[in-house]
Design an enzyme around this catalytic site. Structure first.
Site, PDB file in Angstrom:
ATOM      1  CG  ASN A   9      59.969   3.670  37.872  1.00 32.42           C
ATOM      2  OD1 ASN A   9      60.949   4.371  38.130  1.00 32.42           O
ATOM      3  ND2 ASN A   9      58.856   4.170  37.409  1.00 32.42           N
ATOM      4  CG  HIS A  12      62.865   7.071  43.340  1.00 36.35           C
ATOM      5  ND1 HIS A  12      62.437   8.296  42.871  1.00 36.35           N
ATOM      6  CD2 HIS A  12      61.796   6.529  43.956  1.00 36.35           C
ATOM      7  CE1 HIS A  12      61.173   8.471  43.201  1.00 36.35           C
ATOM      8  NE2 HIS A  12      60.748   7.411  43.846  1.00 36.35           N
ATOM      9  CG  HIS A  45      57.246   9.336  34.701  1.00 39.22           C
ATOM     10  ND1 HIS A  45      56.309   9.513  35.700  1.00 39.22           N
ATOM     11  CD2 HIS A  45      56.868  10.149  33.688  1.00 39.22           C
ATOM     12  CE1 HIS A  45      55.417  10.411  35.307  1.00 39.22           C
ATOM     13  NE2 HIS A  45      55.739  10.824  34.094  1.00 39.22           N
ATOM     14  NE  ARG A  47      56.862  14.152  37.515  1.00 35.48           N
ATOM     15  CZ  ARG A  47      55.679  13.741  38.000  1.00 35.48           C
ATOM     16  NH1 ARG A  47      55.500  12.479  38.328  1.00 35.48           N
ATOM     17  NH2 ARG A  47      54.698  14.585  38.168  1.00 35.48           N
ATOM     18  NE  ARG A  51      58.795  15.752  40.151  1.00 28.36           N
ATOM     19  CZ  ARG A  51      57.581  15.579  40.663  1.00 28.36           C
ATOM     20  NH1 ARG A  51      57.350  14.565  41.464  1.00 28.36           N
ATOM     21  NH2 ARG A  51      56.600  16.406  40.379  1.00 28.36           N
ATOM     22  CD  GLU A  71      55.983   4.982  34.530  1.00 27.45           C
ATOM     23  OE1 GLU A  71      56.040   6.065  35.147  1.00 27.45           O
ATOM     24  OE2 GLU A  71      55.949   3.893  35.102  1.00 27.45           O
ATOM     25  CB  THR A 102      51.820   8.839  38.533  1.00 21.42           C
ATOM     26  OG1 THR A 102      53.110   9.051  37.979  1.00 21.42           O
ATOM     27  CG2 THR A 102      50.761   9.059  37.481  1.00 21.42           C
ATOM     28  CD  GLU A 152      51.702   0.573  35.166  1.00 21.00           C
ATOM     29  OE1 GLU A 152      52.343   0.830  34.127  1.00 21.00           O
ATOM     30  OE2 GLU A 152      52.129   0.784  36.314  1.00 21.00           O
ATOM     31  CG  HIS A 190      51.562   4.333  42.069  1.00 21.89           C
ATOM     32  ND1 HIS A 190      51.442   4.778  43.355  1.00 21.89           N
ATOM     33  CD2 HIS A 190      52.149   5.336  41.383  1.00 21.89           C
ATOM     34  CE1 HIS A 190      51.907   6.000  43.434  1.00 21.89           C
ATOM     35  NE2 HIS A 190      52.359   6.366  42.257  1.00 21.89           N
TER      36      HIS A 190
HETATM   37  N1  PXP Z   1      53.614   2.574  37.243  1.00 20.55           N
HETATM   38  C1  PXP Z   1      53.471   3.877  36.936  1.00 20.55           C
HETATM   39  C2  PXP Z   1      52.648   4.235  35.745  1.00 20.55           C
HETATM   40  C3  PXP Z   1      54.095   4.874  37.693  1.00 20.55           C
HETATM   41  O1  PXP Z   1      53.937   6.185  37.359  1.00 20.55           O
HETATM   42  C4  PXP Z   1      54.906   4.500  38.784  1.00 20.55           C
HETATM   43  C5  PXP Z   1      55.609   5.546  39.582  1.00 20.55           C
HETATM   44  O2  PXP Z   1      56.519   6.218  38.785  1.00 20.55           O
HETATM   45  C6  PXP Z   1      55.055   3.126  39.052  1.00 20.55           C
HETATM   46  C7  PXP Z   1      54.372   2.185  38.286  1.00 20.55           C
HETATM   47  C8  PXP Z   1      55.943   2.635  40.146  1.00 20.55           C
HETATM   48  O3  PXP Z   1      55.471   3.015  41.389  1.00 20.55           O
HETATM   49  P1  PXP Z   1      56.377   2.801  42.670  1.00 20.55           P
HETATM   50  O4  PXP Z   1      57.600   3.640  42.500  1.00 20.55           O
HETATM   51  O5  PXP Z   1      55.509   3.239  43.783  1.00 20.55           O
HETATM   52  O6  PXP Z   1      56.711   1.330  42.722  1.00 20.55           O
END
Ligand code: PXP
Length: 240
Positions: A9, A12, A45, A47, A51, A71, A102, A152, A190
């Site tokens: 992901n 960031h 994602h 959003r 953001r 996402e 999330t 998931e 997550h």
């Molecule tokens: N899976 C989903 C559905 C998420 O919303 C997120 C956070 O955006 C992640 C995985 C990844 O989480 P993390 O950034 O804490 O690894």
């Protein structure tokens, strides 16, 4: 045991860029580096509050990466955009504007026509639909009833409690087993980090992990030395 896929992901990367509203760092370049390193897919994602990831990022990533997992929440505007871009996978997540990230899985305890419609539209445009849910049997049964191929599992509780005891890990193991017994493909993510990921990655029914924050944090640290050296080279060129 199914073979594991790691999707990175890169939200960031965009978070950092948006802090200055400039053009660096570029999520597209980050995605290419993740793929070159062996990542099986790229997750972003989009959003509602935009953001971090922007529409333009998804528009550039969709044709450029091998596997895009988008996402999204059930907002009609974002579903329209997703359908135009046809990502390989669409993971539906709950979204609250005030949350930092999330913070829980989808609430599937009540009939949700909007969710049903979102699933229908995403499937119609060819996406493999996954639902982000808490690792609870009732949520898994409801996901199965909705006819999606994959779920998931939210690993947030595990991420908060793994140092204290194995209760959340056991919950994930049971949920993954129940999901697979019903024929659902099982993903998880997550709050997974370099310190806590291994027991989750060893759950045999889990075949995909989505990890962002920890990998982005580590990337800054392992890249810092080169980044500083490159700048030093520019501001203090070696004297002849
Ligand atoms: N899976 C989903 C559905 C998420 O919303 C997120 C956070 O955006 C992640 C995985 C990844 O989480 P993390 O950034 O804490 O690894």
């Amino acid at each position: 045991m199914t073979s594991m896929r790691l999707y990175i992901n890169i939200d960031h990367v965009a978070t950092l860029r948006q802090a200055r509203r400039t053009d660096e760092p570029d999520p597209l370049q980050a995605a290419a580096l993740c793929e070159a390193a062996g990542a099986d897919g790229i997750t972003v994602h989009l959003r509602e509050d935009r953001r971090h990831i922007q529409d333009q990022d998804v528009e550039r990533l969709a044709p450029a990466v091998r596997i895009l997992n988008l996402e999204l929440a059930t907002s009609a505007e974002i579903v329209d955009l997703a359908c135009g871009l046809r990502p390989y996978q669409a993971t539906i997540v709950p979204e609250r504007r005030e949350e930092v990230t999330t913070e829980g899985g989808l609430d599937l305890s009540r009939p949700n026509p909007r969710l049903r419609e979102t699933i229908r539209r995403l499937e119609e445009c060819g996406a493999r639909v996954s639902l982000f849910i808490n690792p609870e049997f009732a949520a898994l049964d409801a996901a199965k009833d909705l006819g999606v191929p994959a779920v998931e599992l939210h690993t947030g509780r595990y991420a908060h409690t793994w140092r204290q005891n194995d209760a959340a890990l056991d919950e994930l193991r049971r949920a993954a087993g129940h999901a697979a017994d019903m024929g659902l493909f099982v993903h998880a993510g997550h709050g997974l980090t370099y310190l806590n990921v291994t027991p989750v990655a060893r759950i045999p029914e889990i075949e995909e992990l989505n990890i962002g924050h920890s990998v982005m944090s580590r990337a800054i640290m392992v890249g810092m030395r080169s980044a500083v050296q490159e700048m030093l080279h520019l501001v203090k060129p070696p004297r002849r």
